[in-house]
Write a protein that holds these residues in place. Structure first.
Motif, PDB file in Angstrom:
ATOM      1  N   GLY A  69     -35.998  51.647 -18.831  1.00 33.49           N
ATOM      2  CA  GLY A  69     -35.870  52.481 -17.889  1.00 33.49           C
ATOM      3  C   GLY A  69     -34.820  53.363 -17.491  1.00 33.49           C
ATOM      4  O   GLY A  69     -34.293  53.673 -16.559  1.00 33.49           O
ATOM      5  N   LEU A  70     -33.989  54.230 -18.197  1.00 33.55           N
ATOM      6  CA  LEU A  70     -32.756  54.568 -18.803  1.00 33.55           C
ATOM      7  C   LEU A  70     -33.039  56.672 -18.258  1.00 33.55           C
ATOM      8  O   LEU A  70     -33.675  56.766 -19.037  1.00 33.55           O
ATOM      9  CB  LEU A  70     -31.761  54.875 -19.595  1.00 33.55           C
ATOM     10  CG  LEU A  70     -31.743  53.320 -20.163  1.00 33.55           C
ATOM     11  CD1 LEU A  70     -31.220  52.734 -21.461  1.00 33.55           C
ATOM     12  CD2 LEU A  70     -30.556  52.997 -19.121  1.00 33.55           C
ATOM     13  N   GLU A  71     -32.653  57.266 -17.995  1.00 32.56           N
ATOM     14  CA  GLU A  71     -32.227  58.833 -17.629  1.00 32.56           C
ATOM     15  C   GLU A  71     -32.451  59.055 -19.067  1.00 32.56           C
ATOM     16  O   GLU A  71     -31.147  59.007 -19.435  1.00 32.56           O
ATOM     17  CB  GLU A  71     -31.501  59.055 -16.589  1.00 32.56           C
ATOM     18  CG  GLU A  71     -32.574  58.400 -15.093  1.00 32.56           C
ATOM     19  CD  GLU A  71     -31.033  58.926 -13.955  1.00 32.56           C
ATOM     20  OE1 GLU A  71     -31.193  60.789 -13.794  1.00 32.56           O
ATOM     21  OE2 GLU A  71     -32.046  58.952 -12.777  1.00 32.56           O
ATOM     22  N   PHE A  72     -32.532  60.358 -19.692  1.00 32.76           N
ATOM     23  CA  PHE A  72     -32.175  60.992 -21.293  1.00 32.76           C
ATOM     24  C   PHE A  72     -32.224  62.320 -19.969  1.00 32.76           C
ATOM     25  O   PHE A  72     -32.612  62.795 -18.963  1.00 32.76           O
ATOM     26  CB  PHE A  72     -33.207  60.541 -21.532  1.00 32.76           C
ATOM     27  CG  PHE A  72     -34.248  61.064 -21.117  1.00 32.76           C
ATOM     28  CD1 PHE A  72     -35.040  61.756 -21.126  1.00 32.76           C
ATOM     29  CD2 PHE A  72     -35.187  60.000 -21.018  1.00 32.76           C
ATOM     30  CE1 PHE A  72     -36.388  62.317 -21.795  1.00 32.76           C
ATOM     31  CE2 PHE A  72     -36.404  60.313 -20.520  1.00 32.76           C
ATOM     32  CZ  PHE A  72     -37.005  61.274 -20.951  1.00 32.76           C
ATOM     33  N   GLU A  73     -31.224  62.879 -20.878  1.00 33.64           N
ATOM     34  CA  GLU A  73     -31.222  64.467 -21.273  1.00 33.64           C
ATOM     35  C   GLU A  73     -32.457  65.945 -22.383  1.00 33.64           C
ATOM     36  O   GLU A  73     -32.308  64.638 -23.132  1.00 33.64           O
ATOM     37  CB  GLU A  73     -30.061  65.011 -21.165  1.00 33.64           C
ATOM     38  CG  GLU A  73     -28.895  64.984 -20.639  1.00 33.64           C
ATOM     39  CD  GLU A  73     -27.413  65.325 -20.783  1.00 33.64           C
ATOM     40  OE1 GLU A  73     -27.378  65.893 -21.056  1.00 33.64           O
ATOM     41  OE2 GLU A  73     -26.505  64.975 -19.434  1.00 33.64           O
ATOM     42  N   THR A  74     -32.786  66.301 -22.248  1.00 32.74           N
ATOM     43  CA  THR A  74     -33.062  67.063 -23.092  1.00 32.74           C
ATOM     44  C   THR A  74     -32.913  68.463 -22.764  1.00 32.74           C
ATOM     45  O   THR A  74     -31.995  69.104 -22.289  1.00 32.74           O
ATOM     46  CB  THR A  74     -35.282  67.162 -22.465  1.00 32.74           C
ATOM     47  OG1 THR A  74     -34.600  67.786 -20.719  1.00 32.74           O
ATOM     48  CG2 THR A  74     -36.088  66.264 -22.153  1.00 32.74           C
ATOM     49  N   SER A  75     -33.130  68.659 -24.338  1.00 31.77           N
ATOM     50  CA  SER A  75     -32.496  70.236 -24.936  1.00 31.77           C
ATOM     51  C   SER A  75     -33.843  71.230 -25.531  1.00 31.77           C
ATOM     52  O   SER A  75     -34.696  70.508 -26.134  1.00 31.77           O
ATOM     53  CB  SER A  75     -31.212  69.874 -25.654  1.00 31.77           C
ATOM     54  OG  SER A  75     -31.404  69.684 -26.412  1.00 31.77           O
ATOM     55  N   LYS A  76     -33.407  72.123 -25.913  1.00 36.19           N
ATOM     56  CA  LYS A  76     -34.866  72.888 -26.208  1.00 36.19           C
ATOM     57  C   LYS A  76     -34.203  72.683 -27.780  1.00 36.19           C
ATOM     58  O   LYS A  76     -33.181  72.536 -28.648  1.00 36.19           O
ATOM     59  CB  LYS A  76     -34.360  74.406 -25.903  1.00 36.19           C
ATOM     60  CG  LYS A  76     -35.381  75.618 -26.357  1.00 36.19           C
ATOM     61  CD  LYS A  76     -35.507  76.810 -25.880  1.00 36.19           C
ATOM     62  CE  LYS A  76     -35.743  77.892 -26.657  1.00 36.19           C
ATOM     63  NZ  LYS A  76     -37.904  76.815 -26.302  1.00 36.19           N
ATOM     64  N   GLY A  77     -35.698  72.320 -28.200  1.00 40.10           N
ATOM     65  CA  GLY A  77     -35.687  72.279 -29.786  1.00 40.10           C
ATOM     66  C   GLY A  77     -36.606  73.249 -30.401  1.00 40.10           C
ATOM     67  O   GLY A  77     -37.305  74.161 -29.686  1.00 40.10           O
ATOM     68  N   GLY A  78     -36.278  73.693 -31.600  1.00 39.88           N
ATOM     69  CA  GLY A  78     -37.125  74.238 -32.203  1.00 39.88           C
ATOM     70  C   GLY A  78     -38.420  73.977 -32.131  1.00 39.88           C
ATOM     71  O   GLY A  78     -39.237  73.089 -32.379  1.00 39.88           O
ATOM     72  N   LYS A  79     -39.710  75.020 -31.993  1.00 43.12           N
ATOM     73  CA  LYS A  79     -40.971  74.794 -32.885  1.00 43.12           C
ATOM     74  C   LYS A  79     -41.372  73.966 -34.142  1.00 43.12           C
ATOM     75  O   LYS A  79     -40.412  74.803 -34.340  1.00 43.12           O
ATOM     76  CB  LYS A  79     -41.509  76.185 -32.872  1.00 43.12           C
ATOM     77  CG  LYS A  79     -43.479  76.281 -32.361  1.00 43.12           C
ATOM     78  CD  LYS A  79     -43.913  77.317 -32.002  1.00 43.12           C
ATOM     79  CE  LYS A  79     -45.354  77.003 -31.996  1.00 43.12           C
ATOM     80  NZ  LYS A  79     -46.462  77.902 -31.959  1.00 43.12           N
ATOM     81  N   ASN A  80     -41.908  73.215 -33.675  1.00 45.50           N
ATOM     82  CA  ASN A  80     -42.377  72.594 -35.179  1.00 45.50           C
ATOM     83  C   ASN A  80     -44.477  72.924 -34.716  1.00 45.50           C
ATOM     84  O   ASN A  80     -44.876  72.186 -34.620  1.00 45.50           O
ATOM     85  CB  ASN A  80     -41.959  71.345 -35.225  1.00 45.50           C
ATOM     86  CG  ASN A  80     -42.859  70.088 -36.572  1.00 45.50           C
ATOM     87  OD1 ASN A  80     -43.304  71.433 -37.425  1.00 45.50           O
ATOM     88  ND2 ASN A  80     -42.365  69.103 -36.525  1.00 45.50           N
ATOM     89  N   PRO A  81     -44.735  73.537 -36.045  1.00 44.82           N
ATOM     90  CA  PRO A  81     -46.194  74.204 -35.783  1.00 44.82           C
ATOM     91  C   PRO A  81     -47.305  73.187 -36.200  1.00 44.82           C
ATOM     92  O   PRO A  81     -47.878  73.345 -36.556  1.00 44.82           O
ATOM     93  CB  PRO A  81     -46.042  75.249 -37.139  1.00 44.82           C
ATOM     94  CG  PRO A  81     -45.000  75.043 -38.359  1.00 44.82           C
ATOM     95  CD  PRO A  81     -43.774  74.395 -37.067  1.00 44.82           C
TER      96      PRO A  81
END
Length: 112
Positions: A69-81
Motif C-alpha cells: 500500500g505504498l505510494e510510488f512515482e512513475t516516469s516515462k519509459g521507452g516503448k517496448n514493442p
C-alpha cells in the motif's frame, strides 16, 4: 517484519486491480522477497518506468509497493514493442533469481 510467500504474490496478482499493465510475462520470486523486505525496512526505490499504460521497468517494485500500500512515482519509459498483451493474473512467479551475484551484492551495498 513478515516474509512474503509465493502463494501470497500469486493471490495478489490474481485479485488486485492495477493502474498499469505488465510489460513482461514473468517475475522473479527471490527479487520480490528482497524488495518486499527492504520496503518494510523503510528503504525507497527509484520510479516505475511506464510507456502509455504499460510498465517498462519496475515490475517487482510496483508489485511490492502495491502489496504494501505504498505510494510510488512513475516516469516515462521507452516503448517496448513486445510488451503488449500480458496480464497480471497470468504472470509467472518464477522461482529463479534474475539477478546475478554481482547485482545482488550491489543492491546489498545500496540498500542493506
Amino acid at each position: 517484519m513478515a516474509e512474503i510467500t509465493k502463494a501470497e504474490i500469486e493471490d495478489f496478482l490474481a485479485q488486485a486491480n492495477f493502474e498499469f499493465k505488465p510489460g513482461q510475462g514473468a517475475i522473479s520470486f527471490p527479487i520480490i522477497q528482497r524488495i518486499h523486505r527492504r520496503l518494510q525496512q523503510g528503504k525507497r526505490f527509484s520510479s516505475i518506468k511506464v510507456h502509455e499504460d504499460i510498465i517498462t521497468d519496475g515490475h517487482h517494485r510496483y508489485i511490492c509497493m502495491s502489496i504494501l500500500g505504498l505510494e510510488f512515482e512513475t516516469s516515462k519509459g521507452g516503448k517496448n514493442p513486445s510488451a503488449d498483451g500480458f496480464e497480471w493474473k497470468k504472470l509467472n512467479v518464477d522461482l529463479n533469481d534474475y539477478d546475478t551475484e554481482a547485482d545482488i551484492k550491489r543492491y546489498e551495498e545500496l540498500y542493506d
